[in-house]
Design a protein around this motif. Structure first.
Motif, PDB file in Angstrom:
ATOM      1  N   ARG A 204     -36.210  36.636   0.148  1.00 34.36           N
ATOM      2  CA  ARG A 204     -37.175  37.504   0.840  1.00 34.36           C
ATOM      3  C   ARG A 204     -36.587  38.067   2.140  1.00 34.36           C
ATOM      4  O   ARG A 204     -36.764  39.233   2.465  1.00 34.36           O
ATOM      5  CB  ARG A 204     -38.460  36.733   1.160  1.00 34.36           C
TER       6      ARG A 204
ATOM      7  N   LEU B 149     -34.190  40.765   1.255  1.00 27.07           N
ATOM      8  CA  LEU B 149     -34.940  41.948   0.817  1.00 27.07           C
ATOM      9  C   LEU B 149     -35.463  42.736   2.017  1.00 27.07           C
ATOM     10  O   LEU B 149     -35.322  43.968   2.080  1.00 27.07           O
ATOM     11  CB  LEU B 149     -36.121  41.525  -0.058  1.00 27.07           C
TER      12      LEU B 149
ATOM     13  N   ILE C 206     -32.314  46.279  -3.928  1.00 22.42           N
ATOM     14  CA  ILE C 206     -33.711  45.846  -3.821  1.00 22.42           C
ATOM     15  C   ILE C 206     -34.231  45.397  -5.186  1.00 22.42           C
ATOM     16  O   ILE C 206     -34.865  44.348  -5.305  1.00 22.42           O
ATOM     17  CB  ILE C 206     -34.574  46.973  -3.210  1.00 22.42           C
TER      18      ILE C 206
ATOM     19  N   GLU D 202     -35.445  41.647  -6.012  1.00 26.80           N
ATOM     20  CA  GLU D 202     -36.818  41.398  -6.462  1.00 26.80           C
ATOM     21  C   GLU D 202     -36.821  40.603  -7.762  1.00 26.80           C
ATOM     22  O   GLU D 202     -37.614  39.680  -7.940  1.00 26.80           O
ATOM     23  CB  GLU D 202     -37.573  42.720  -6.615  1.00 26.80           C
ATOM     24  N   LYS D 203     -35.893  40.938  -8.660  1.00 29.60           N
ATOM     25  CA  LYS D 203     -35.786  40.183  -9.913  1.00 29.60           C
ATOM     26  C   LYS D 203     -35.294  38.756  -9.633  1.00 29.60           C
ATOM     27  O   LYS D 203     -35.788  37.800 -10.230  1.00 29.60           O
ATOM     28  CB  LYS D 203     -34.852  40.891 -10.885  1.00 29.60           C
TER      29      LYS D 203
END
Length: 186
Positions: free
Chosen positions: A144, A147, A120, A124-125
């Motif tokens: 996205r 994720l 995660i 996100e990075k």
């Protein structure tokens, strides 16, 4: 692509950037067809050519990321990890447009090893880097989606951060039949 390969060979362009790019494109077709051993063969040819060229560090790093993706699909996670390490040495300087893709691949590796929180964080990075470099794009949408899939899977399994697996040496190359992790391709 095979016709183009024959034309390049007839023109004596067997060791240039054009041939390396062609092998890279061939590998992507094999990856899409889930023929990852053949993809690796093409990527090896591309890498051999690219390493001989000056100022080709970005292409070498990108090729390592692509190799890692095929290796993960084959369940060869330790080898994929080594490929990603090679690429991330270059991407330690995130000026490259492909840094987000390398982070997304590292996130996939963490997920395949059962390290949900690490996956995660990396994704996100990857999303942040990709958005800052390219703006809102299809790659952002894929990141996205990945994720959300990981967060949902983590929640469904009742996994907390401390319960993340440290490594899944046995490896399950496809994770599960219904799960399709997509890399952010640029």
């Amino acid at each position: 692509y095979r016709e183009a390969e024959a034309i390049f060979k007839n023109l004596g362009k067997t060791d240039g950037y054009e041939m390396a790019s062609l092998y890279n494109n061939i590998s992507q077709i094999y990856q899409e067809q889930e023929e990852h051993e053949k993809a690796l063969e093409s990527l090896d040819k591309a890498l051999e050519l690219i390493k001989k060229m000056e100022n080709s560090e970005a292409e070498v790093a990108t090729t390592h990321v692509n190799r890692a993706l095929s290796l993960m699909a084959l369940g060869r996670l330790d080898e994929a990890d080594e490929e990603l390490k090679e690429s991330l040495i270059f991407y330690a300087y995130p000026e490259s447009g492909h840094f987000g893709s390398a982070l997304a691949a590292a996130g996939e590796l963490a997920w395949r090893r059962g390290n949900y929180d690490q996956a995660i964080g990396l994704l996100e990075k990857a999303l942040m880097v990709t958005q800052s470099r390219f703006g809102e794009s299809d790659a952002c949408a894929v990141i996205r989606q990945n994720l959300e899939m990981i967060k949902k899977e983590k929640e469904e399994k009742g996994i907390t951060g401390a319960a993340d697996k440290k490594e899944d040496k046995g490896g399950n190359p496809s994770h599960c039949a219904s799960c399709q992790f997509k890399d952010a391709k640029f």
